[in-house]
Design an enzyme around this catalytic site. Sequence first.
Site, PDB file in Angstrom:
ATOM      1  CG  PHE A 138      -1.862   1.201   1.216  1.00  0.00           C
ATOM      2  CD1 PHE A 138      -2.985   1.201   0.390  1.00  0.00           C
ATOM      3  CD2 PHE A 138      -1.618   2.317   2.000  1.00  0.00           C
ATOM      4  CE1 PHE A 138      -3.847   2.295   0.361  1.00  0.00           C
ATOM      5  CE2 PHE A 138      -2.477   3.407   1.977  1.00  0.00           C
ATOM      6  CZ  PHE A 138      -3.595   3.397   1.158  1.00  0.00           C
ATOM      7  CG  ASP A 223       5.446   3.698   1.752  1.00  0.00           C
ATOM      8  OD1 ASP A 223       5.479   4.321   2.830  1.00  0.00           O
ATOM      9  OD2 ASP A 223       4.407   3.581   1.063  1.00  0.00           O
ATOM     10  CE  LYS A 252      -0.982   5.568   7.777  1.00  0.00           C
ATOM     11  NZ  LYS A 252      -0.653   4.855   6.554  1.00  0.00           N
TER      12      LYS A 252
HETATM   13  C1  LIG Z   1      -0.926   5.180   5.130  1.00  0.00           C
HETATM   14  C2  LIG Z   1       0.102   4.815   4.133  1.00  0.00           C
HETATM   15  C3  LIG Z   1       0.286   5.566   2.961  1.00  0.00           C
HETATM   16  C4  LIG Z   1      -0.634   6.690   2.556  1.00  0.00           C
HETATM   17  O1  LIG Z   1      -0.562   7.774   3.431  1.00  0.00           O
HETATM   18  P1  LIG Z   1      -1.676   8.923   3.321  1.00  0.00           P
HETATM   19  O2  LIG Z   1      -1.238   9.942   4.320  1.00  0.00           O
HETATM   20  O3  LIG Z   1      -2.993   8.297   3.630  1.00  0.00           O
HETATM   21  O4  LIG Z   1      -1.634   9.439   1.933  1.00  0.00           O
HETATM   22  C5  LIG Z   1       1.330   5.221   2.137  1.00  0.00           C
HETATM   23  N1  LIG Z   1       2.152   4.195   2.430  1.00  0.00           N
HETATM   24  C6  LIG Z   1       2.006   3.453   3.541  1.00  0.00           C
HETATM   25  C7  LIG Z   1       2.963   2.352   3.823  1.00  0.00           C
HETATM   26  C8  LIG Z   1       0.967   3.732   4.435  1.00  0.00           C
HETATM   27  O5  LIG Z   1       0.798   2.973   5.526  1.00  0.00           O
END
Ligand SMILES: *Cc1c(COP(=O)(O)O)cnc(C)c1O
Length: 402
Positions: A138, A223, A252
């Site tokens: 994700f 990421d 986050k």
């Molecule tokens: C939550 C998340 C995102 C997206 O972040 P947003 O602030 O919702 O755009 C991207 N990568 C990972 C691994 C995430 O957990």
Amino acid sequence: MSAEIGRSDFDRVMVPNYAPVNMVPVRGAGSRLWDQQGREYVDLAGGIAVNALGHAHPALIEALTEQAGRLWHVSNIMTNEPALVLADKLVKATFADKVFFANSGAEANEAAFKLARRWAHNLHGAQKHQIIACSNSFHGRSLFTVSVGGQPKYSEGFGPAVGGISHVPYQDIAALEAVMSEHTCAVVLEPVQGEGGVIPASDDYLRQVRALCDKHNALLVFDEVQSGMGRTGKLFAYMHSGVQPDILTSAKSLGGGFPVSAMLTTAAVAEHLAVGTHGSTYGGNPLACAVAGRVLDIVNTPEVLDGVVQRNALLVNELEAMASEFGVFSSIRGRGLLLGAVMAEQWRGKAKDIQVLAQEEGLLVLQAGPDVMRLAPSLIIDEADIAEGMLRLRNALQRLVG
Ligand SMILES: *Cc1c(COP(=O)(O)O)cnc(C)c1O
């Protein structure tokens, strides 16, 4: 706030892309939340791994209100002190030389993917554009990030998707090797897959991915939107393995609840985002950076990072005890305070039921897919809150197995 407004108004005035729980929280302190009716909850969801220091942390209130009295926004035709201070701290604390700020995880990843493409384009030509990502990963909800993400349900129906992207199974080095070539510009992965089920990559896998990237002259993008900022017991999860990426994204927990994100990279890669190639009106906003600077000061200390490891042990102990007592969970996995309890065979698909029952017992937990209950609490959650949370989870599981 008006007591006339409530959960039922959501269905009246909000686009129906979310299905929020049947209460509206109005106040938080530490790892507790209170709803409109004054009911109290132990919060092990942490705003989906965002509220790294819990709710209403005094130091963050101070950082925010101090900055709120000075300067809110100037745009990127000017720089500002909180952004420079935060970038300097991030550079000193990580592999990176350079920082780009944005407002969400998706935007930080968007910047990362665009930078990787631009780097490859400038140095090797347009044919070196393949981005390889992992199944079930994700990376956000923009069109580029859902295209790179490995969960088709998030990109279906929004076509045509961004092209030039391949997916391979997570932790499968042979599959990666098979699709990599001189056309690969970047390999993107989460050191701990969050939404995909709370699955940490092995150090060995990360080392092998790094070697393949070096061999094919491709960038490695981590990421760390969910796994970063102390969540796993190190400032960033890559620090467990020592495998350094070329680009890393953080969001986050970075803002502890204030929207802010960052893309970190090396000087050699950064130079390919030359003046005018990319930007964000709010990116580097003084309020956001003032708060994130304070979050970083607090999180990047032995007390907090070691505390994450101690709290992990407390939670894993309790969860494993419940796993054998109730037979609901087949295993407990994750790292630090990003934990997944995997539903046992006969309870598959029932993570949502646990979430609902837990809420009735005054406990907030998350799912990571239909088969994993996920916990992502404050990094400084009190032991008493952990104990109370586990008591309430026990009550919920008791009712589930009924
Ligand atoms: C939550 C998340 C995102 C997206 O972040 P947003 O602030 O919702 O755009 C991207 N990568 C990972 C691994 C995430 O957990």
